[in-house]
Write a protein that holds these residues in place. Sequence first.
Motif, PDB file in Angstrom:
ATOM      1  N   THR A  93       0.825  -1.211   0.000  1.00  0.00           N
ATOM      2  CA  THR A  93       0.000   0.000   0.000  1.00  0.00           C
ATOM      3  C   THR A  93       0.856   1.257   0.000  1.00  0.00           C
ATOM      4  O   THR A  93       0.569   2.219  -0.721  1.00  0.00           O
ATOM      5  N   VAL A 122      -9.328  10.795  -3.052  1.00  0.00           N
ATOM      6  CA  VAL A 122      -9.580   9.352  -3.215  1.00  0.00           C
ATOM      7  C   VAL A 122      -8.476   8.540  -2.542  1.00  0.00           C
ATOM      8  O   VAL A 122      -8.739   7.521  -1.892  1.00  0.00           O
ATOM      9  N   CYS A 126      -8.905   5.837   0.474  1.00  0.00           N
ATOM     10  CA  CYS A 126      -8.445   4.448   0.342  1.00  0.00           C
ATOM     11  C   CYS A 126      -7.523   4.054   1.500  1.00  0.00           C
ATOM     12  O   CYS A 126      -7.640   2.965   2.058  1.00  0.00           O
ATOM     13  N   MET A 130     -10.881   3.547   4.481  1.00  0.00           N
ATOM     14  CA  MET A 130     -11.113   2.138   4.165  1.00  0.00           C
ATOM     15  C   MET A 130     -10.233   1.199   4.977  1.00  0.00           C
ATOM     16  O   MET A 130     -10.431  -0.018   4.960  1.00  0.00           O
ATOM     17  N   THR A 134     -11.720  -2.682   5.100  1.00  0.00           N
ATOM     18  CA  THR A 134     -11.162  -3.714   4.227  1.00  0.00           C
ATOM     19  C   THR A 134     -10.244  -4.662   4.979  1.00  0.00           C
ATOM     20  O   THR A 134     -10.047  -5.794   4.575  1.00  0.00           O
TER      21      THR A 134
END
Length: 210
Positions: A93, A122, A126, A130, A134
């Motif tokens: 990531t 965005v 993410c 998130m 996730t």
Amino acid sequence: MTLELELCIRLLSAGIVGAIIGYEREFRGKGVGVRTHVLVAMGACLFMIISQFGFPEAVKFDAARIAAGVVGGLGFVCGGIIMKTGSHVMGLTTAAGIWVTGAIGLAIGSGLYTMAILCLIVLIICMEAMHFYTFKLGERQVSVTMKAQSQKDIEDVVTTLGKRVSHCSWNKDGDIYKASFSLLIRKREYPAGVLKFFHDIPGVELTSMD
């Protein structure tokens, strides 16, 4: 607004965007933080500015060539961040974030502020928002090492776990039996679920988990 002032604003904007992304990574305790992301964003932005305005005397010049070189160079940087320990891969990531940070820097260097800000929003969603959702979805493979008082104890554990176990191996060290295997577990059960499972089994002790 003069062109020189506009280019300075682009460079500073890229640095601010890089700092925002880097702060999120540093807040998460990642090795690549604010300084690295600021340098990547500003460097990509400056390369883009140079590609657009650094060769005014050139009659024929492809400005996209420098941008392509930046993308390739960032690939080498990102490759050095990714590490694999056992069955767990770390840094994916963060590496992707640096890659996108470079792209945002190129966008700002080109004067595409709206696209750069949208991409920043965005990206933060993410990485930050998130992160809490996730992480607990799906399954993950865990490398487990345990020791037991008898071979039967190991067999009972493997039988109980069933198809969730793979690549099992064991050996005897004196009076102690040691076993290593890969365990497929739901992410929301990791690691507390694994610890509790082995804690509730008499004669079996969990020695490591990765």
